[in-house]
Design an enzyme around this catalytic site. Sequence first.
Site, mmCIF file in Angstrom:
data_model
loop_
_atom_site.group_PDB
_atom_site.id
_atom_site.type_symbol
_atom_site.label_atom_id
_atom_site.label_comp_id
_atom_site.label_asym_id
_atom_site.label_seq_id
_atom_site.Cartn_x
_atom_site.Cartn_y
_atom_site.Cartn_z
ATOM 1 N N ASP A 155 35.124 39.741 49.554
ATOM 2 C CA ASP A 155 36.505 39.841 49.072
ATOM 3 C C ASP A 155 37.458 39.254 50.115
ATOM 4 O OD1 ASP A 155 34.687 41.723 48.019
ATOM 5 O OD2 ASP A 155 36.306 42.990 47.302
ATOM 6 N N HIS A 160 41.089 38.653 49.008
ATOM 7 C CA HIS A 160 42.369 39.286 48.658
ATOM 8 C C HIS A 160 43.571 38.602 49.322
ATOM 9 C CE1 HIS A 160 40.890 42.541 46.221
ATOM 10 N NE2 HIS A 160 40.077 42.979 47.166
ATOM 11 N N ASP A 218 37.161 38.512 44.095
ATOM 12 C CA ASP A 218 38.345 39.187 44.633
ATOM 13 C C ASP A 218 39.147 38.269 45.553
ATOM 14 O OD1 ASP A 218 37.534 41.330 43.144
ATOM 15 O OD2 ASP A 218 37.679 42.789 44.773
ATOM 16 N N ASN A 237 35.976 41.990 40.392
ATOM 17 C CA ASN A 237 36.674 42.938 39.517
ATOM 18 C C ASN A 237 38.190 42.751 39.565
ATOM 19 O OD1 ASN A 237 36.556 44.207 42.228
ATOM 20 N ND2 ASN A 237 37.573 45.916 41.220
ATOM 21 N N HIS A 238 38.700 42.061 40.596
ATOM 22 C CA HIS A 238 40.136 41.789 40.666
ATOM 23 C C HIS A 238 40.513 40.475 39.994
ATOM 24 C CE1 HIS A 238 41.950 45.038 43.086
ATOM 25 N NE2 HIS A 238 40.683 45.234 43.429
ATOM 26 N N HIS A 248 29.355 40.371 42.432
ATOM 27 C CA HIS A 248 30.459 41.083 43.081
ATOM 28 C C HIS A 248 30.187 42.566 43.271
ATOM 29 C CE1 HIS A 248 34.447 41.838 44.535
ATOM 30 N NE2 HIS A 248 34.549 42.859 43.696
ATOM 31 N N HIS A 302 32.971 43.806 47.063
ATOM 32 C CA HIS A 302 33.511 44.939 46.304
ATOM 33 C C HIS A 302 33.876 46.173 47.121
ATOM 34 C CE1 HIS A 302 34.514 47.045 42.688
ATOM 35 N NE2 HIS A 302 33.420 47.771 42.603
#
Length: 263
Positions: free
Chosen positions: A36, A38, A63, A95-96, A143, A219
Site C-alpha cells: 500500500d 496511499h 491501495d 480495497n481502496h 491485496h 492491506h
Amino acid sequence: MVFSNLNDLIYKSIQRFMDEPSLIETTAKSVLFVGDTHGAVDVTQKVLREYRGIVDLIVFLGDYVDRSDTGLDNLELILTAKLRDPKHIIVLRGNHESPITNYYYGFYEEVLVKLGSGSYNQFVELFSVMPYSIKVNGILGLHGGIPRNVENLSEIAKLQKGDEEPKNPIAFQVLWNDPSPDIRGFEPSPRGSGIYLFGMDIAEKFLKKNELYMLVRGHEVCFEGYRIDFNGLVITVFSSRYHGGYAGALLVKDDNELRFLTL
C-alpha cells in the site's frame, strides 16, 4: 500533475487493464512487490527510479489512493509507468480502489476539489477493471487474502471485470481478508461483514493445492514495512509511512532468495 492529460491517461489505462485477465500468470527472474502506498508519491518515485529496468517485474499490490491528499499524483505516476512498460509493471486492485472506501477516506473529496463534480466516475470505472492477482514463479500476489470456500486459483481467474464495489464475495474477500496466527479455518473479521480472517491451515492447503509456495499481499499496516506469517507462507508488505513506520518492499529472485527493502 498535468490535469489536461489525465482523462486520456485514465482512458488508455482502462483499455490496458481490460486486456489483462483477473489473474495474471507469468514468470520473471526477479520480482519487486510493493504494498500500500496511499498517496506516498516519494515512495512510488523511488521504486520507479531505482528498480524499473533493474528488476524484471514490479508488482504494485493495491491501495494507491485515500488517506492522503496526493492520491491523484500517486495514481498518475503508477498509471504512466504502467502504460510505458505494461509487461514489466503490474498494477493490482486494492480495497481502496473502490467507492466503498473512497467516500470515507479522502479520495472522492480530493477528486472533487481538484477535478470538479462528475470527475470521480471515471476512477470508479478504472478501479473496476484492474486485475485482482498475479501468479509468478510459484508466488501468488494479491491485496488482501484467501477467500472462504475457494480452493482453486481458477475461481479467482474467473472474476469478472467491471464489479465496482465489488459485489462478488470472492472478489471482495480477495481485497479484504487477512491472515491470523490465532485461528484455524476462517473466522469473521473485525473489519466488517463479509470479511474473514484465515488461519495457517487454510494457507497451507490453498498453496499446496495450487502448486504455490508463498502468498505476498498488502492491506495491513506493518511498522517494519513487512511481516512474515505462517513460517513464511504468507508475507505482508506495506509501503506507506503515513502510520509512522517504515515503507517496505519485497524483492524475490528466481532462486527464491528474499530481500526485504526499506524505501
